[in-house]
Design a protein around this motif. Structure first.
Motif, short mmCIF file in Angstrom:
data_model
loop_
_atom_site.label_atom_id
_atom_site.label_comp_id
_atom_site.label_asym_id
_atom_site.label_seq_id
_atom_site.Cartn_x
_atom_site.Cartn_y
_atom_site.Cartn_z
N GLU A 43 0.83 -1.20 0.00
CA GLU A 43 0.00 0.00 0.00
C GLU A 43 0.87 1.26 0.00
N THR A 44 1.81 1.29 -0.93
CA THR A 44 2.75 2.40 -1.04
C THR A 44 2.47 3.18 -2.31
N ARG A 45 2.62 4.48 -2.22
CA ARG A 45 2.46 5.37 -3.36
C ARG A 45 3.71 6.25 -3.44
N GLY A 46 3.87 6.93 -4.56
CA GLY A 46 5.02 7.81 -4.70
C GLY A 46 4.64 9.08 -5.43
N ARG A 47 5.45 10.11 -5.25
CA ARG A 47 5.17 11.39 -5.89
C ARG A 47 6.09 11.69 -7.07
N THR A 48 7.27 11.07 -7.12
CA THR A 48 8.23 11.36 -8.18
C THR A 48 8.47 10.13 -9.05
N LEU A 49 8.23 10.29 -10.34
CA LEU A 49 8.49 9.23 -11.30
C LEU A 49 9.74 9.62 -12.08
N THR A 50 10.70 8.71 -12.15
CA THR A 50 11.95 8.97 -12.87
C THR A 50 12.11 7.96 -13.98
N LEU A 51 12.46 8.46 -15.15
CA LEU A 51 12.74 7.63 -16.32
C LEU A 51 14.24 7.70 -16.59
N LYS A 52 14.87 6.55 -16.72
CA LYS A 52 16.31 6.50 -17.03
C LYS A 52 16.47 5.78 -18.37
N VAL A 53 17.23 6.41 -19.25
CA VAL A 53 17.50 5.84 -20.58
C VAL A 53 19.00 5.69 -20.72
N LYS A 54 19.43 4.47 -21.04
CA LYS A 54 20.85 4.22 -21.33
C LYS A 54 20.95 3.84 -22.79
N PHE A 55 21.87 4.52 -23.48
CA PHE A 55 22.04 4.31 -24.90
C PHE A 55 23.14 3.30 -25.18
N SER A 56 23.19 2.83 -26.43
CA SER A 56 24.17 1.81 -26.80
C SER A 56 25.61 2.32 -26.69
N ASP A 57 25.80 3.64 -26.74
CA ASP A 57 27.15 4.19 -26.59
C ASP A 57 27.49 4.46 -25.11
N TYR A 58 26.69 3.91 -24.20
CA TYR A 58 26.87 3.98 -22.75
C TYR A 58 26.63 5.36 -22.15
N ILE A 84 12.17 13.13 -24.82
CA ILE A 84 13.59 12.89 -25.12
C ILE A 84 13.79 12.91 -26.64
N GLU A 85 14.80 13.63 -27.07
CA GLU A 85 15.17 13.62 -28.48
C GLU A 85 16.14 12.46 -28.70
N LEU A 86 15.67 11.42 -29.38
CA LEU A 86 16.48 10.22 -29.54
C LEU A 86 17.55 10.35 -30.61
N GLU A 87 17.35 11.20 -31.61
CA GLU A 87 18.36 11.45 -32.64
C GLU A 87 18.91 10.17 -33.25
N LEU A 103 16.09 0.79 -20.54
CA LEU A 103 15.06 1.78 -20.23
C LEU A 103 14.45 1.37 -18.90
N GLY A 104 14.40 2.31 -17.95
CA GLY A 104 13.86 1.96 -16.64
C GLY A 104 13.08 3.11 -16.04
#
Length: 89
Positions: A5-20, A50-53, A60-61
């Protein structure tokens, strides 16, 4: 989250690219969230910002922080000393 029964206020998206290289984006809400639909929509909005270019993504997390436990009991102020007969002079 549902089990505890836990909630959160901040959502974080982390993207790691193939070039690290990596980047993060986050959004903090005024009220805690726990609904899967809301989490998905926020994550999708952050991802679209996010601009993926033409870069390849290797990881992706998402994470939810600034947690608020609904089952948390009321906070109680404990005495500093167990012996209540202590006096200060």
């Amino acid at each position: 989250m549902e089990q505890h029964e836990t909630r959160g206020r901040t959502l974080t998206l982390k993207v790691k690219f193939s070039d690290y290289q990596q980047l993060t984006r986050s959004k903090t809400m005024l009220a805690p969230i726990s609904e899967l639909d809301m989490i998905f929509e926020l994550a999708k909005t952050l991802f679209l910002s996010i601009e993926l270019e033409n870069r390849s993504i290797r990881l992706l997390g998402i994470s939810l922080s600034n947690l608020d436990n609904v089952r948390q009991s009321q906070v109680v102020q404990l005495p500093l000393f167990q012996d209540a007969d202590i006096t200060w002079e």
